[in-house]
Design an enzyme around this catalytic site. Structure first.
Site, short mmCIF file in Angstrom:
data_model
loop_
_atom_site.label_atom_id
_atom_site.label_comp_id
_atom_site.label_asym_id
_atom_site.label_seq_id
_atom_site.Cartn_x
_atom_site.Cartn_y
_atom_site.Cartn_z
N LYS A 162 0.86 -1.19 0.00
CA LYS A 162 0.00 0.00 0.00
C LYS A 162 0.89 1.24 0.00
O LYS A 162 1.75 1.38 0.87
CB LYS A 162 -0.89 0.01 1.25
N ARG A 183 -9.69 -12.37 1.51
CA ARG A 183 -10.50 -13.44 0.91
C ARG A 183 -9.75 -14.77 0.91
O ARG A 183 -10.38 -15.83 0.87
CB ARG A 183 -10.92 -13.03 -0.51
ZN LIG Z 1 -5.38 -5.89 1.80
#
Ligand SMILES: [Zn+2]
Length: 510
Positions: free
Chosen positions: A269, A344
């Site tokens: 990120k 997920r």
């Molecule tokens: Zn993530």
């Protein structure tokens, strides 16, 4: 757990028998005022026209001499909802606290008979508790007594006070687990917090922290955890929580995403998007919070089983990368699309374990709860996204859960799983069975919060349990990325404890 203990009164006349030191009057001040306070409010309004328009403390002949008028705005509009009551009660509670009150009495008035206000008094109490809550690190640094001085509260309503407090205990636990910084609430510390929270309770806590066992049983989860393992205090674990009902008729089975810190992994990120990612454990926190309420209320007929995946998505030489193919617990071979779509992956393993054990429980319903996608926050704003599978639709599982959210101040919106979502994650060659994600932000991807549910369905083996199968399994994916923290401020916003109130309202009888 020092949240305000609740005393419920049938009417205001009973207040004289208690030592309340403020009255929080919450409602629409343009409607008829309650007889006990009408003269006080009118007198105050002559001195200050803001009374009834903004939240104010007005000295009055009420318990404690403090009348705090907190307007909700109009409640009879087509788009009014019960959170207006929660917000006004929260503002009033903060004024009371700052004014020096220690035992306020909450009075809610003028609720419309129609619309989602049947539980507004309960929501007002929780709204006050939410506003008065202080973060775990702050309490540990300064002491709970100093930071949360209001330890008792009254409420004029016909409600079950014990039920309301059991839900608040769950919400408080969820806020602690979601909100706390990544070292204090590392994966192992998260597990320890749960062991303490459920000690001497009917909930059984099992912590799986053996790395070899995790590699064998939770391979997708361990791909995410791979670069965290070298740092002992950052190591992952799975916590299994189980409540067995005395006369079970139904079983709720939860997979909770507990990413205790999300760097994004090798798909790091950047541009400041990492701040706040200690809150990426809000799904596991919300599930644990609901089970805290279950532990206190001990439902007769509902089993609850949860698997919480607690993992730090670190970056390092061992980090997993896009293009890898990893075989999950289900046997499905997953092609990694982006390492920041990590939640997920662990949910797929957790759901797969729940799928296998579902056969031995009464009427199982499966849920995954997660701060999963920026797309959910973008498309739903502050609402939770609920996405049911085929059996959940056929068995009418979705509407009552949505309805409970409306009534209990924890609102959600329903999204639908579509064939395009399955098409999006399809295998491109025989090298793998499913793609975890495209390689771009969900917020700029069409159906960015719906397609991950298709991935979960395939990667957990739940596509073998549709309406056309021998053993249909209702499954609802719950994305709280927009609703998990106040104001969508992931670094500083207070955790909302969603979806504790929705599940409590839906499944725990009062
Ligand atoms: Zn993530």
């Amino acid at each position: 757990m020092a949240f305000p203990r609740l005393t419920v009164l049938d009417d205001f006349a009973q207040a004289a028998a208690h030592d309340f030191d403020a009255v929080l009057l919450v409602g629409d001040f343009n409607q008829t005022l309650p007889a006990d306070f009408s003269a006080h409010v009118k007198r105050a309004k002559r001195l200050d026209q803001r009374v009834g328009h903004s939240a104010l403390l007005v000295p009055s002949e009420v318990p404690g001499g403090r009348l705090i008028c907190a307007p909700t705005g109009a409640l009879d509009s087509d788009y009014a909802d019960v959170r207006q009551v929660a917000e006004a009660a929260g503002v009033a509670a903060k004024i009371a606290e700052q004014a020096g009150a220690r035992k306020p009495l909450l009075v809610v008035f003028g609720l419309p008979a129609e619309g989602p206000f049947a539980q507004a008094e309960a929501v007002a109490y929780w709204g006050a508790c939410q506003a008065l809550y202080q973060p775990l690190e702050a309490r540990e640094a300064h002491g709970e007594e100093a930071l949360e001085p209001i330890t008792e509260m009254g409420l004029v309503a016909s409600v079950n006070g014990d039920w309301l407090m059991a839900i608040e205990a769950g919400k408080r636990l969820a806020r602690d687990l979601c909100g706390t910084e990544p070292e204090r609430m590392s994966a192992r510390n998260f597990a320890r917090y749960l062991q303490q929270a459920f000690a001497q309770s009917p909930v059984q806590v099992t912590v799986i922290d053996d790395i070899e066992q995790l590699r064998r049983d939770y391979p997708l989860l361990m791909a995410v955890a791979r670069s965290s393992v070298q740092v002992e205090r950052h190591r992952p674990c799975v916590v299994r929580l189980e409540y067995k009902a005395p006369a079970a008729e139904k079983t709720l089975m939860f997979a909770g995403k507990g990413i205790v810190y999300d760097t994004g992994g090798a798909d790091l990120k950047i541009n400041g998007h990492m701040a706040g990612m200690s809150r990426d454990k809000g799904g596991a926190a919300g599930v644990a919070g609901f089970i805290k309420s279950v532990a206190l209320l001990r439902p007769e007929t509902i089993n609850v089983v949860a698997e919480l995946g607690l993992v730090r998505n670190s970056i390092g030489a061992e980090a997993f990368v896009a293009d890898e193919i990893i075989t999950g617990h289900s046997g499905v071979r997953v092609r990694i699309g982006n390492t920041d779509a990590e939640g997920r992956l662990l949910l797929a393993d957790l759901l797969s374990h729940l799928r296998v054990s579902a056969a031995s429980y009464a009427n199982p319903e499966l849920f995954s709860v997660a701060t999963l996608t920026g797309h959910a926050a973008l498309s739903k704003g502050p609402y939770t996204a609920l996405i049911p599978n085929g059996p959940a639709r056929v068995n009418d599982c979705i509407e009552p859960l949505w309805q409970a959210g409306e009534l209990y101040g924890d609102p959600s919106e329903i999204s639908w799983s579509r064939r395009e979502d399955f098409q999006f994650v399809r295998a491109r060659t025989r090298a793998d069975d499913v793609l975890s994600s495209n390689n771009g932000p969900s917020a700029t991807t069409k159906r960015g919060h719906q397609f991950p549910m298709a991935f979960l369905t395939i990667a957990a083996g739940l596509d073998q349990h549709g309406n056309n199968s021998q053993q249909p399994l209702p499954y609802i994916h719950v994305d709280i990325a927009g609703s998990g923290v106040e104001g969508g401020d992931w670094q500083h916003g207070k955790p909302t404890a969603t979806p504790v109130a929705s599940f409590a309202g839906r499944y725990l009888s009062r």
